[in-house]
Every structure is written in structure tokens, then in C-alpha cells.
Design a protein around this motif. Structure first.
Motif, PDB file in Angstrom:
ATOM      1  N   MET A 238       7.021  21.924  14.196  1.00 20.90           N
ATOM      2  CA  MET A 238       5.952  21.512  13.302  1.00 20.90           C
ATOM      3  C   MET A 238       4.908  20.672  14.020  1.00 20.90           C
ATOM      4  N   ASP A 239       5.292  19.850  14.999  1.00 16.72           N
ATOM      5  CA  ASP A 239       4.293  19.045  15.696  1.00 16.72           C
ATOM      6  C   ASP A 239       3.330  19.932  16.493  1.00 16.72           C
ATOM      7  N   VAL A 240       3.851  21.014  17.041  1.00 14.63           N
ATOM      8  CA  VAL A 240       3.019  21.957  17.787  1.00 14.63           C
ATOM      9  C   VAL A 240       2.056  22.663  16.836  1.00 14.63           C
ATOM     10  N   ARG A 241       2.552  23.098  15.694  1.00 15.44           N
ATOM     11  CA  ARG A 241       1.705  23.780  14.711  1.00 15.44           C
ATOM     12  C   ARG A 241       0.629  22.847  14.173  1.00 15.44           C
ATOM     13  N   LEU A 242       0.973  21.570  13.941  1.00 17.16           N
ATOM     14  CA  LEU A 242      -0.008  20.616  13.430  1.00 17.16           C
ATOM     15  C   LEU A 242      -1.089  20.344  14.473  1.00 17.16           C
ATOM     16  N   ALA A 243      -0.699  20.204  15.731  1.00 18.94           N
ATOM     17  CA  ALA A 243      -1.687  19.991  16.794  1.00 18.94           C
ATOM     18  C   ALA A 243      -2.668  21.154  16.836  1.00 18.94           C
ATOM     19  N   SER A 244      -2.142  22.372  16.764  1.00 20.53           N
ATOM     20  CA  SER A 244      -2.988  23.562  16.785  1.00 20.53           C
ATOM     21  C   SER A 244      -3.920  23.597  15.586  1.00 20.53           C
ATOM     22  N   ARG A 245      -3.399  23.268  14.409  1.00 22.15           N
ATOM     23  CA  ARG A 245      -4.226  23.327  13.203  1.00 22.15           C
ATOM     24  C   ARG A 245      -5.315  22.254  13.220  1.00 22.15           C
ATOM     25  N   LEU A 246      -5.029  21.073  13.732  1.00 24.52           N
ATOM     26  CA  LEU A 246      -6.047  20.026  13.828  1.00 24.52           C
ATOM     27  C   LEU A 246      -7.198  20.480  14.720  1.00 24.52           C
ATOM     28  N   LEU A 247      -6.873  21.143  15.819  1.00 27.55           N
ATOM     29  CA  LEU A 247      -7.903  21.648  16.719  1.00 27.55           C
ATOM     30  C   LEU A 247      -8.748  22.719  16.040  1.00 27.55           C
ATOM     31  N   GLU A 248      -8.113  23.560  15.227  1.00 28.46           N
ATOM     32  CA  GLU A 248      -8.835  24.624  14.524  1.00 28.46           C
ATOM     33  C   GLU A 248      -9.766  24.068  13.457  1.00 28.46           C
ATOM     34  N   LEU A 249      -9.331  23.000  12.781  1.00 30.06           N
ATOM     35  CA  LEU A 249     -10.083  22.468  11.646  1.00 30.06           C
ATOM     36  C   LEU A 249     -11.135  21.439  12.037  1.00 30.06           C
ATOM     37  N   ALA A 250     -11.094  20.936  13.256  1.00 33.08           N
ATOM     38  CA  ALA A 250     -12.014  19.878  13.670  1.00 33.08           C
ATOM     39  C   ALA A 250     -13.457  20.370  13.682  1.00 33.08           C
ATOM     40  N   ASP A 251     -14.376  19.530  13.210  1.00 32.04           N
ATOM     41  CA  ASP A 251     -15.792  19.882  13.237  1.00 32.04           C
ATOM     42  C   ASP A 251     -16.391  19.474  14.585  1.00 32.04           C
TER      43      ASP A 251
ATOM     44  N   ILE B  31       4.186  15.673   7.590  1.00 34.69           N
ATOM     45  CA  ILE B  31       2.864  15.554   8.205  1.00 34.69           C
ATOM     46  C   ILE B  31       2.561  14.092   8.524  1.00 34.69           C
ATOM     47  N   SER B  32       2.849  13.195   7.590  1.00 33.10           N
ATOM     48  CA  SER B  32       2.579  11.767   7.795  1.00 33.10           C
ATOM     49  C   SER B  32       3.342  11.237   9.003  1.00 33.10           C
ATOM     50  N   ARG B  33       4.577  11.658   9.144  1.00 34.77           N
ATOM     51  CA  ARG B  33       5.401  11.188  10.274  1.00 34.77           C
ATOM     52  C   ARG B  33       4.839  11.688  11.605  1.00 34.77           C
ATOM     53  N   ILE B  34       4.440  12.949  11.653  1.00 35.09           N
ATOM     54  CA  ILE B  34       3.929  13.506  12.904  1.00 35.09           C
ATOM     55  C   ILE B  34       2.566  12.902  13.252  1.00 35.09           C
ATOM     56  N   LEU B  35       1.707  12.714  12.242  1.00 34.28           N
ATOM     57  CA  LEU B  35       0.402  12.098  12.500  1.00 34.28           C
ATOM     58  C   LEU B  35       0.556  10.677  13.017  1.00 34.28           C
TER      59      LEU B  35
END
Length: 225
Positions: free
Chosen positions: A149-162, A185-189
Motif C-alpha cells: 500500500m505504501d508503494v501504491r500511495l506514493a505512485s498515486r500522489l505523484l499522479e494526482l499532484a498539480d 492512509i493516515s499511517r502511511i502519510l
């Protein structure tokens, strides 16, 4: 735009002029404000939507009521679920919501059926887009089943960043994006922030070290430009 929108889609530019004229006359440009429900589960698919501006987020609810993100439709794309429902004469099994103000071309079923039957170029356009999105969905399944999940969240943050490296989304929204619980999500962030990769603000996440997130995402091969 009514006369020019066909040129916005690579696969439609090759249509003969008479077919382009038929497509234009048999379709209509529509608009919807941010937050509009474009289609809902159980609804009949009556129009193929080709997005001209904005983004549409497609989600599905699990039996437990959790909302799971499936994919986004961007300008220049069509919705694979709508295509599938129109081809199979099935109702929608997910929901599409306008994430921004959107402008789209609505191709009614009669026009869609007529062109799929008589135009090889239009048929190729429809099935090529369908094939690309199905591949994306299989990748999503692979990510959900096999990736951390940490890998998926990192990828999604990069995709969603403006352009300012800011993601405007709450923990609940990010959890919905990845099909997990807000607490996860809160724990990983919090861990990402401890590493100096991000800063958490009210309703948004600021990427302080995109390279750190990129390294984590690419290490497992999940980040796709």
C-alpha cells in the motif's frame, strides 16, 4: 466546437468526411459542473461520452459500502464502462462523477450502433480505446493484489499532484482512490512526512521530495507516467 470536436480524437481524424458529418449531426456537445453524477449504478447507458474537457472519476461500491476507485476519464478519452454497457446492452455497475467542470460529446445509441456497424475506422476507434482501458484495469487488479500500500500511495500522489506539487485530497478521498481504510492512509502519510517527503496540510498534501516518492514507486515498478 460542435464543428471541430472530431479532430480532438486521433482515432476519429481518419474518418471519411461523410462519416464525420454523420457523427457530428448525430451527436451533441454537453456540459456538466463539478460534482455532477454522470452515470450511476443500475442506470441504462444511452450515450457514449467522449470527453473534451475536464476529468470524470469512475468508482464502484463494495458490498460493505466502501467506495473503490477504478479509473479516470481524461480529455480526449472515452469511458470503457459506457462502451461495454452499450455493446452488451447492460446497465451500469459503477458510478461516474465529474471531478471538474466537464465538456463532452454525447453520441446517442442509434448513432453509435449505426457507425459501429458501417464504419471500420469508427469501430477500430471504439475497440482500441476499450482495449487500452481493459489493460489498465488488469494493471489495477495486479496492483491491488500484489503491491504494497505504501508503494501504491506514493505512485498515486505523484499522479494526482498539480504543477505546484500539491495533491488536493483528504485522507478519506485517498483511501477511496486505493480501496483501503482511512486509517491505513493516515499511517502511511505520517511515515512519508517523517521521512521528509511530504507535508500534510488541511485537505491537501504537499510533495516536498517527489524524488523520494518516485524512488519508492519505481522500485516496485508501479508508477506509470
Amino acid at each position: 466546437m460542435q464543428n471541430d470536436w472530431v479532430e480532438n480524437f486521433n482515432g476519429l481524424r481518419r474518418l471519411p468526411e461523410d462519416v464525420k458529418a454523420l457523427l457530428r449531426s448525430g451527436s451533441v456537445v454537453v456540459r456538466a459542473p463539478k460534482g455532477t453524477c454522470i452515470f450511476a449504478s443500475g442506470q441504462t447507458a444511452d450515450n457514449l461520452l467522449l470527453l473534451l474537457e475536464g476529468t470524470v472519476k469512475v468508482t464502484q461500491k463494495s458490498e460493505s459500502g466502501r467506495e473503490v476507485f477504478l479509473y479516470r476519464v481524461h480529455a480526449g478519452e472515452s469511458c470503457v464502462l459506457t462502451t461495454a454497457c452499450m455493446l452488451a446492452f447492460e446497465d451500469y455497475s459503477a458510478e461516474g462523477t465529474a471531478e471538474t467542470d466537464v465538456k463532452a460529446v454525447a453520441i446517442p445509441r442509434a448513432t453509435f450502433d449505426d457507425l459501429v456497424g458501417k464504419s471500420p475506422v469508427f469501430r477500430e476507434f471504439v475497440f482500441a480505446a476499450y482495449s487500452r482501458r481493459i489493460t489498465d484495469l488488469f494493471t489495477l487488479i495486479d496492483d491491488i493484489v500484489f503491491q504494497r500500500m505504501d508503494v501504491r500511495l506514493a505512485s498515486r500522489l505523484l499522479e494526482l499532484a498539480d504543477t505546484r506539487q500539491t495533491v488536493r485530497a483528504t485522507h478519506v478521498v485517498l483511501a477511496s482512490e486505493l480501496g483501503t481504510a482511512r486509517e491505513v492512509i493516515s499511517r502511511i502519510l505520517s511515515e512519508f512526512q517523517r521521512r521528509g517527503w511530504i507535508e500534510q496540510l488541511r485537505g491537501e498534501v504537499k510533495l516536498l521530495d517527489p524524488d523520494g516518492l518516485e524512488h519508492l514507486a519505481r522500485a516496485s515498478g508501479t508508477h506509470r507516467a
